[in-house]
Structure formats: C-alpha cells, structure tokens
Design a protein around this motif. Structure first.
Motif, PDB file in Angstrom:
ATOM      1  N   MET A 184     -44.569 -15.714 -27.767  1.00 17.56           N
ATOM      2  CA  MET A 184     -43.696 -16.667 -28.363  1.00 17.56           C
ATOM      3  C   MET A 184     -43.632 -16.400 -29.948  1.00 17.56           C
ATOM      4  SD  MET A 184     -45.094 -20.017 -26.481  1.00 17.56           S
ATOM      5  CE  MET A 184     -44.037 -21.407 -27.371  1.00 17.56           C
ATOM      6  N   TYR A 186     -42.638 -14.626 -33.592  1.00 19.27           N
ATOM      7  CA  TYR A 186     -41.624 -14.030 -34.223  1.00 19.27           C
ATOM      8  C   TYR A 186     -41.990 -13.641 -35.387  1.00 19.27           C
ATOM      9  CZ  TYR A 186     -40.444 -18.647 -36.117  1.00 19.27           C
ATOM     10  OH  TYR A 186     -40.378 -19.760 -36.882  1.00 19.27           O
ATOM     11  N   PRO A 187     -41.201 -12.624 -36.118  1.00 20.77           N
ATOM     12  CA  PRO A 187     -41.722 -11.837 -37.187  1.00 20.77           C
ATOM     13  C   PRO A 187     -42.254 -12.664 -38.356  1.00 20.77           C
ATOM     14  CG  PRO A 187     -39.910 -10.664 -36.268  1.00 20.77           C
ATOM     15  CD  PRO A 187     -40.100 -11.912 -35.452  1.00 20.77           C
ATOM     16  N   THR A 188     -41.144 -13.534 -38.777  1.00 17.47           N
ATOM     17  CA  THR A 188     -41.462 -14.466 -40.051  1.00 17.47           C
ATOM     18  C   THR A 188     -42.577 -15.422 -39.911  1.00 17.47           C
ATOM     19  OG1 THR A 188     -39.630 -15.646 -39.253  1.00 17.47           O
ATOM     20  CG2 THR A 188     -39.219 -14.214 -41.110  1.00 17.47           C
ATOM     21  N   GLN A 189     -42.885 -15.842 -38.592  1.00 15.85           N
ATOM     22  CA  GLN A 189     -44.024 -16.705 -38.237  1.00 15.85           C
ATOM     23  C   GLN A 189     -45.319 -15.978 -38.212  1.00 15.85           C
ATOM     24  OE1 GLN A 189     -44.333 -17.299 -34.107  1.00 15.85           O
ATOM     25  NE2 GLN A 189     -45.415 -19.328 -34.307  1.00 15.85           N
ATOM     26  N   ASN A 212     -44.927  -8.484 -25.159  1.00 15.53           N
ATOM     27  CA  ASN A 212     -43.628  -7.973 -25.352  1.00 15.53           C
ATOM     28  C   ASN A 212     -42.513  -8.937 -24.559  1.00 15.53           C
ATOM     29  OD1 ASN A 212     -41.794  -6.260 -26.976  1.00 15.53           O
ATOM     30  ND2 ASN A 212     -41.531  -5.023 -24.864  1.00 15.53           N
ATOM     31  N   THR A 213     -42.898 -10.019 -24.101  1.00 19.04           N
ATOM     32  CA  THR A 213     -42.250 -11.050 -23.518  1.00 19.04           C
ATOM     33  C   THR A 213     -40.829 -11.093 -23.934  1.00 19.04           C
ATOM     34  OG1 THR A 213     -44.324 -12.220 -23.460  1.00 19.04           O
ATOM     35  CG2 THR A 213     -42.364 -13.026 -22.242  1.00 19.04           C
ATOM     36  N   ARG A 214     -40.525 -11.305 -25.010  1.00 20.86           N
ATOM     37  CA  ARG A 214     -39.205 -11.398 -25.654  1.00 20.86           C
ATOM     38  C   ARG A 214     -38.848 -10.490 -26.332  1.00 20.86           C
ATOM     39  NH1 ARG A 214     -41.714 -16.508 -24.790  1.00 20.86           N
ATOM     40  NH2 ARG A 214     -40.537 -17.735 -23.425  1.00 20.86           N
ATOM     41  N   ALA A 215     -39.365  -9.180 -26.132  1.00 24.08           N
ATOM     42  CA  ALA A 215     -38.963  -7.898 -26.832  1.00 24.08           C
ATOM     43  C   ALA A 215     -39.323  -7.644 -28.380  1.00 24.08           C
ATOM     44  CB  ALA A 215     -37.456  -7.711 -26.556  1.00 24.08           C
ATOM     45  N   MET A 216     -40.036  -8.795 -28.788  1.00 22.37           N
ATOM     46  CA  MET A 216     -40.585  -8.566 -30.190  1.00 22.37           C
ATOM     47  C   MET A 216     -41.924  -8.157 -30.556  1.00 22.37           C
ATOM     48  SD  MET A 216     -38.914 -12.014 -31.708  1.00 22.37           S
ATOM     49  CE  MET A 216     -39.407 -13.362 -30.343  1.00 22.37           C
ATOM     50  N   LEU A 218     -43.091  -5.091 -30.833  1.00 24.61           N
ATOM     51  CA  LEU A 218     -43.225  -4.437 -32.056  1.00 24.61           C
ATOM     52  C   LEU A 218     -42.838  -4.687 -33.482  1.00 24.61           C
ATOM     53  CD1 LEU A 218     -43.783  -2.507 -29.659  1.00 24.61           C
ATOM     54  CD2 LEU A 218     -42.550  -0.327 -30.762  1.00 24.61           C
ATOM     55  N   VAL A 219     -41.657  -5.491 -33.253  1.00 29.77           N
ATOM     56  CA  VAL A 219     -41.593  -6.017 -34.739  1.00 29.77           C
ATOM     57  C   VAL A 219     -42.597  -7.058 -35.169  1.00 29.77           C
ATOM     58  CG1 VAL A 219     -39.878  -7.870 -33.836  1.00 29.77           C
ATOM     59  CG2 VAL A 219     -39.691  -6.929 -36.149  1.00 29.77           C
ATOM     60  N   VAL A 222     -45.192  -5.072 -36.795  1.00 27.57           N
ATOM     61  CA  VAL A 222     -45.033  -4.681 -38.228  1.00 27.57           C
ATOM     62  C   VAL A 222     -45.220  -5.641 -39.264  1.00 27.57           C
ATOM     63  CG1 VAL A 222     -43.268  -3.788 -39.828  1.00 27.57           C
ATOM     64  CG2 VAL A 222     -43.348  -2.682 -37.527  1.00 27.57           C
ATOM     65  N   ALA A 223     -44.729  -6.940 -38.752  1.00 27.30           N
ATOM     66  CA  ALA A 223     -45.002  -8.257 -39.605  1.00 27.30           C
ATOM     67  C   ALA A 223     -46.496  -8.388 -39.940  1.00 27.30           C
ATOM     68  CB  ALA A 223     -44.179  -9.417 -38.872  1.00 27.30           C
ATOM     69  N   THR A 249     -43.395 -10.186 -19.447  1.00 26.85           N
ATOM     70  CA  THR A 249     -43.826  -8.560 -19.347  1.00 26.85           C
ATOM     71  C   THR A 249     -45.258  -9.112 -20.093  1.00 26.85           C
ATOM     72  OG1 THR A 249     -42.940  -8.100 -21.593  1.00 26.85           O
ATOM     73  CG2 THR A 249     -41.585  -7.581 -19.463  1.00 26.85           C
TER      74      THR A 249
ATOM     75  N   MET B   1     -41.453  -8.896 -44.708  1.00 23.69           N
ATOM     76  CA  MET B   1     -40.358  -9.231 -43.906  1.00 23.69           C
ATOM     77  C   MET B   1     -39.934 -10.738 -44.526  1.00 23.69           C
ATOM     78  SD  MET B   1     -40.537  -8.492 -39.920  1.00 23.69           S
ATOM     79  CE  MET B   1     -41.445  -6.630 -40.038  1.00 23.69           C
ATOM     80  N   VAL B 219     -37.027  -4.077 -34.026  1.00 18.50           N
ATOM     81  CA  VAL B 219     -37.500  -3.675 -35.183  1.00 18.50           C
ATOM     82  C   VAL B 219     -36.777  -3.116 -36.252  1.00 18.50           C
ATOM     83  CG1 VAL B 219     -39.046  -1.675 -34.502  1.00 18.50           C
ATOM     84  CG2 VAL B 219     -39.871  -3.130 -36.605  1.00 18.50           C
ATOM     85  N   GLN B 293     -34.662  -9.270 -22.122  1.00 16.34           N
ATOM     86  CA  GLN B 293     -35.892  -9.843 -21.624  1.00 16.34           C
ATOM     87  C   GLN B 293     -35.829 -11.555 -21.967  1.00 16.34           C
ATOM     88  OE1 GLN B 293     -38.567  -6.402 -23.221  1.00 16.34           O
ATOM     89  NE2 GLN B 293     -39.799  -8.027 -22.706  1.00 16.34           N
TER      90      GLN B 293
END
Lengths: 329, 329
Positions: A184, A186-189, A212-216, A218-219, A222-223, A249, B1, B219, B293
């Motif tokens: 759940m 996301y990067p800024t969070q 990686n459930t919602r494809a985020m 890797l991003v 980085v965050a 996933t 970010m 990303v 996803q």
C-alpha cells in the motif's frame, strides 16, 4: 533523484523464511541448506533463514533447527530467524541464531487477523521474548507490519506507528523493519514516514520491507533510500506474499532491486550474476515461475542477437542507397 | 522525491496501437472502436488509435481506416496514428488523424532490425512524411526508439540521440517521444537524458515511453517527471512489448502509473476506476491475463474483509486479557 555515488546499502534476504512459508510444496531440508549456503556467498548483510513458529502453524518451516544447525555460517553475515514467542525464542537460542526477528502489526485489525491477539497482547508477549534475547545478548529486530496501510483498516496513522517504535525502543531493540505488508506504500508517503522515524529514533537501525503488489516496490525503495534508509528486505525471485491481500504479488525481488540500485551507482555489495543463478535454482525448488523480472530479462546491457536474416537486411538496405527514388522503388 | 502538488501531467494511451499489434488474436473492429470510445471518456490527452502500416506487415491493425472513421471523437482528445511512410501518411490524412506519429530508432542496428533501413534511409523517408503533414497542417510527433539503450548494441550515446532530435526539430516536428523500447532505462539515466533534451529543445513537446521489462517502469516515470517531462505514453493493462527482447514484459501499465501519480499528488486528469473497468474489458478482448497490477489488486485503499472467523478471534483475544499468565495459558 540522486546518483548513488557509492553510498553503501545493506541487503537482507527473506526468501528462505517469508518466501518458503507461502509455498504449497515443502522444500526439502537439504535444498534449504544448500540455498542458504549459496546465498551466503553473494554479499548479503543478513539472511532470514527460518522461523521458530509452531510446526503445526507453519509446517513449511518445521525444520528450522536442522537448517540453522547445518548451514555454513559465513563471517559477516547475520543469520536471523523469526521468533513469535518464548518457546520459539528458546528454540532460536538453542540454534544459535545471530538475531531474533519479532513481528507485530501497527494495525489492530491486521494483528488480530494475522496473530490472533490484540496489539497489547502481542507487545506483552514480545516483551518477554526481548527480555530472553537480552539476557542471552542476542540483538532483536522488530518487523512492524502495515506501517504504510492496512488492507482491512485503510490508512494507518504515522503517530501510532511512531508510538509502537518508541515502546520497542524503550525495551532496547536494535532495529525496526518498516513493513509494507500488502503493497500500500507510495513514494512520497515512504519518504515522509521513513524520514520521521529516522529523525525521531537516530540510534535504531531501520530497514524497509516493500511488496510489489501495486508495481511500486522499486520506486518505494528509491524513496526510502532518499529518506536515509540503508537496509532493505528483499526476496530472491520475488517469492512470498501475504494471505490477506488477494491478487497480491510478493516481496520485492532481490535481483530486480539490486539491478536498479547498481545501475544508479549504489554500493550494495551484492553479486548480481550470482543472484540470477541462485534464482534459477530457486525456481526449480518452488516449481513455478518467479515474479522477478531481471532473472528473466537479464541485466540491462545483456546483448541480444539481431534477427537471423540481419546480414541480408543490411545488404538490401545498402543496395537501396539513401536517395528518395530508390526508397520508393 | 517531491510531492506532485497538483502538477498537471498528460497521458497518452498506446494499447490500441502498440498493444494490439502484438496480440496473436485479431481484435474485432467493433471491439476496437468500442474500446477507444470508452477510453475517450477517461481523461486522456491523446490516444494512439491505430497504425497506417501495410496490412501485410501488421495484419492486426489492417482496419485502421474503419476504426479511425467510426470512433466518436471527443473534443480535447488528440487521436493520433502511427505513420511509417508516404502511403501511410495519405491514408492517415484521408482518415483525418489529429497527429502523425512517426518512428525511427536512435540505434542503427535496431533501426535495421526493426525497420529494415539505415537510420539515414528512415530519416529521408520520414522527411517526406513530415513535409506531407506540414502541407496538411497536421502536427507530427517522432517516437525515437532505443533512446536509453539498444538490446543489440548496448549503450546508445546521448550525443547521438540529441543530434537526431535536432534534425527532426529543424524539420518542424511538434514533439519527440523518448522511447525505452526494451526496458533498459534506469532512473538516474532517465533524469540526465530527459533534462538534457528538455534544456536543449525548449520548444519541443517531450513525451516519455517506458517499458517495465526490468521492473523500473514506475521509478523511471518519477525520474522523468522530476526532470520536467509532462507527457507519458502508457498502455492499458500493460499490453504490448517488443519482439527483439525475449522475456520482455510490455509497456508500463496505465492503471499502475496513474495510481502511483495520483497517490503522489499529481493531476493526471484521469479516471482511475474507469481505467480499471476498461482493463477488465481489455482482458476479455485479448483473452489472456494482463501484466498490470492495480487492476488486479485494486487501489491501495481498497478494503479487504477480515478472516471469516474474525469475531471469534476477537472474542478469544478479549477473554485472554492482556496479562502474562493468560497469554501463556
């Protein structure tokens, strides 16, 4: 987004615990030991080898003692295991684990659903486990689930997360893993939550654990790096997941994350080719396709052969020349 | 970010061209039209409807004229099509496309393998297409392949990429799409390449086009946004890909990217629930599982029900109380 500039990051492998516990097929003990031994040579800071949960609750890891007892321990690698309660703690000490990894959820509903206790009950039980570990001078890491949201409650307030970290900090734990249990975050969070935690608890070792459930996945990694996190849980091949998030996933895949971080100039200490080789072995063990992508596609500079008729294509193109009339012929 | 802070981003859908051309099953013309019409209401800036390539080369899109002729055009949406040559340009003008999208590769080997011409031959041919479009006052966008690497050559030097952009700029094109054709881009590279291009060609509209081959699609999108790119190609469900990268997954999925950008506070103008609904329809059309996803897992705040025996769990937990003795009972 900054270049890594050689910043050192530390990698924890969780496939052998978080991954294997989700597999329907029992992975033979010999194969578990061989995989851990192979992983030990690839640069990990830490490997979560197994879980000292009740064999009835998680039969996939019923061989925890034997695996811990027979792996070849490489100096510099921390061999950790999940410890749910005092009984598990005693088994873990008997197996000479380097660290206890204890788990509770920042969400009351998720803690009840997953651990069948209120958070206060979990905390009371884990306080005893921490006391046992401290007595034995074994460091404790707390994996805090649902830090970035709960699939049943929704948002999980940051203030509550920080309060639970504080209560464990008071008990003298060494580190906290901020788990995005069902993908759940996301990067800024991630940046806000991680920066807040690192600022408030400078003496704790923080680890981030993404799915990686919602494809985020890797991003979000980085965050977290940009917020100052230097330790990351990853799962070879991306195996593992969470039973409370249908369609989810699993954990972010070690080879995918390491590939990205190396491209960006971070020093992960990891052997990427070795990971890709180990992922092939893992795929044979679990007998299904792994969600990881780099072990399928290869490193970004993996060369692919041109089409079989490439030399004829080139000949024909040359014969046409560059002019207009030839092109329209 | 950084937080999006309402920054406006513009979304181009490529599933109906880049996606459908890769499908083994012919998507019926009526279904293509119905899908484009459905997508037209979801907030896209642009939809790449079809390709005016030879029907023999790409039979999947042999109905380009009929689809373009029968879609309901929504004001504000640009309906573009791929135009490979003069013949295609004439068909595109007859079909009243809003824009020509022309394609060549920044890599000589990839251009030969994919288009069977040298880059100079492609440029000569596309110059004629651009002249035709300008005469008809139709804007032209150039999709430049392999900007971030070539699967056959390896690294593609930035200087060469900028030179090709310059040559097209001189011919008066409106925009350039920087394509990561086989998923070789990584975040710090994306930032450098995009920032260089935007700085040197301030009057061109730049679009970024990422593939998720090595799990970095999202990303890389964030990296491009941070470098100033405001337009993005995406493919509903993540369909499409590239035949020259075995094992490659396709374009970055519209619903995955939009979900992330909305979470981060960007204004994409898109209807995420509408996208998830359209992806379900798309999955029926292509008759295979989509790699996206978010259409499987739902929005991050999608609520999942607790376990069926949750009330009993809570009762039992309450009965135990919070003390040590009860917990060990």
């Amino acid at each position: 987004m900054n270049t890594g500039n050689g910043t050192r990051l530390y990698v924890n492998e969780v496939a052998t615990r978080d991954g294997f516990q989700m597999e329907s097929r029992f992975i033979p003990t010999e194969d578990k030991i061989a995989l851990v031994d192979r992983l030990s040579g690839l640069g990990y800071a830490k490997i979560e080898v197994t879980s000292f949960t009740s064999p009835k609750a998680i039969p996939a890891l019923r061989d925890g003692e034997e695996v811990m007892g027979r792996i070849a321990r490489r100096p510099g690698v921390v061999y950790t295991a999940l410890v749910p309660n005092l009984r598990g703690g005693e088994r873990a000490l008997d197996s000479r684990v380097d660290e206890f990894n204890i788990v509770m959820s920042a969400s009351e509903t998720h803690n009840l659903a997953n651990l069948r206790m209120t958070r206060e009950q979990s905390f009371a039980q884990l306080s005893e486990v921490i006391a046992l570990a401290r007595q034995a001078k074994v460091p404790v890491n707390v994996s805090l689930s649902c830090v970035f949201g709960c699939p049943m409650e929704g948002e999980v307030p940051l203030a509550g997360v920080l309060e639970w970290i504080d209560r464990f900090d008071v008990l003298g734990v060494a580190g906290i893993t901020m788990c995005d249990t069902t993908g759940m975050a996301y990067p800024t969070q991630v940046q806000q939550v991680c920066a807040s935690a690192l600022e408030r608890f400078p003496s704790l070792d923080f680890t981030a654990h993404f799915h990686n459930t919602r494809a985020m996945g890797l991003v979000n990694t980085v965050a977290a790096v940009e917020a100052g996190v230097r330790r990351f849980d990853m799962s070879l091949g991306g195996i593992g997941g969470c039973p409370y998030a249908p369609g989810a996933t699993g954990n972010v895949a070690t080879e995918d994350v390491i590939h990205m971080l190396q491209c960006m100039g971070y020093d992960t200490g990891m052997d990427l080719d070795g990971l890709i080789g180990a992922a092939a072995q893992l795929e044979e063990l679990v007998q299904h396709e792994l969600p990881a992508q780099v072990s399928r596609a290869g490193h970004r500079l993996t060369r692919h052969a041109p089409p079989a008729d490439f030399s004829e294509i080139v000949e024909r193109a040359k014969a046409r020349g560059e002019g207009r009339k030839e092109l329209q012929a």
